[in-house]
Design a protein around this motif. Structure first.
Motif, PDB file in Angstrom:
ATOM      1  N   LYS A 147      37.232  25.192  16.527  1.00 36.37           N
ATOM      2  CA  LYS A 147      38.662  25.484  16.428  1.00 36.37           C
ATOM      3  C   LYS A 147      39.254  24.809  15.192  1.00 36.37           C
ATOM      4  CE  LYS A 147      43.082  25.062  18.846  1.00 36.37           C
ATOM      5  NZ  LYS A 147      43.787  24.527  20.045  1.00 36.37           N
ATOM      6  N   ASP A 187      39.238  28.168  21.013  1.00 36.56           N
ATOM      7  CA  ASP A 187      40.186  27.559  21.943  1.00 36.56           C
ATOM      8  C   ASP A 187      39.903  28.026  23.375  1.00 36.56           C
ATOM      9  OD1 ASP A 187      42.514  25.990  22.578  1.00 36.56           O
ATOM     10  OD2 ASP A 187      43.625  27.866  22.814  1.00 36.56           O
ATOM     11  N   ARG A 233      41.097  31.554  18.143  1.00 40.66           N
ATOM     12  CA  ARG A 233      41.377  32.005  19.511  1.00 40.66           C
ATOM     13  C   ARG A 233      40.151  31.871  20.403  1.00 40.66           C
ATOM     14  NH1 ARG A 233      39.767  35.775  22.332  1.00 40.66           N
ATOM     15  NH2 ARG A 233      38.766  36.868  20.574  1.00 40.66           N
ATOM     16  N   LEU A 268      36.215  22.643  20.389  1.00 38.58           N
ATOM     17  CA  LEU A 268      37.191  21.955  19.553  1.00 38.58           C
ATOM     18  C   LEU A 268      36.738  21.835  18.101  1.00 38.58           C
ATOM     19  CD1 LEU A 268      38.323  19.120  21.993  1.00 38.58           C
ATOM     20  CD2 LEU A 268      39.315  21.403  21.651  1.00 38.58           C
TER      21      LEU A 268
END
Length: 218
Positions: free
Chosen positions: A114, A106, A103, A111
């Motif tokens: 994530k 993001d 979370r 990236l």
């Protein structure tokens, strides 16, 4: 136990921070976070779980606020916490830290983190019986591969192999472990075949101990 060099690094990073030096401008991550992260992994693999747990708690406390360290540092801390939790079979913590990290990453457009944390969240979902867990793991690994990120790939493949085996996909797990051995050989990183790692024990069961020993021996 543990690495004296890493312990010294932790002490030095704390000392510089205490003196007001902004090393974060020089390094990708706050050195206090980087040193503690690798120190956590080292202590855990060497069997010093007490110190590894203490370092994990320090990481989470150190990165608890948004001001500094950064969201990237917080993602790193959550990743370390989730990885060790997965090694210990603590699905609840792996899920909590993995999901929070995904979370956060993001939200801040991180990236790389994530995808890294998505592997851990997917592992937990699979461990918890959710059908989308393997899908998340595969998509996260694909994102890392597409961005040519090979860092910790054997570790992630080990988690994937465990998840596949847990869902009864034994042949898929064997294929994944063959890929893990290839990645270890290509990167000359036998630490990812450390006997303390659950994935290593499962690899031995599925492929035979000799397959790992041959790669580790070079």
């Amino acid at each position: 136990m543990g690495s004296p060099g890493l312990e010294h690094g932790v002490a030095m990073a704390d000392e510089y921070a205490g003196e007001g030096h902004s090393l974060a401008r020089t390094f990708q991550h706050d050195p206090r976070v980087s040193c503690r992260s690798y120190d956590t992994f080292t202590h855990w693999l060497m069997g010093d779980r007490k110190t590894a747990t203490a370092r994990r708690r320090e990481l989470l406390r150190l990165t608890e606020y948004d001001s500094r360290p950064s969201a990237s540092d917080r993602s790193f801390a959550l990743y370390v916490d989730a990885v060790v939790a997965a090694w210990e079979g603590d699905a609840r913590t792996a899920r909590s830290s993995g999901a929070e990290g995904v979370r956060l990453a993001d939200e801040h457009g991180l990236l790389y983190w994530k995808a890294m944390l998505g592997v851990l969240e997917g592992w937990d979902r699979t461990h918890s019986g959710q059908e989308d867990g393997l899908t998340l793991m595969h998509s996260s690994l694909a994102e890392l591969r597409n961005s040519r990120t090979h860092l910790r790939r054997p570790l992630h493949l080990g988690l994937l192999g465990q998840a596949q085996h847990r869902t009864g996909r034994t042949e898929d797990a064997k294929t994944t472990f063959h890929a893990l051995l290839a990645a270890v050989g290509q990167g000359d990183e036998p630490v990812y075949l450390h006997p303390e790692l659950p994935a290593t024990r499962l690899l031995h069961d599925l492929l035979g101990r000799g397959a790992a020993e041959a790669v580790a021996a070079g």
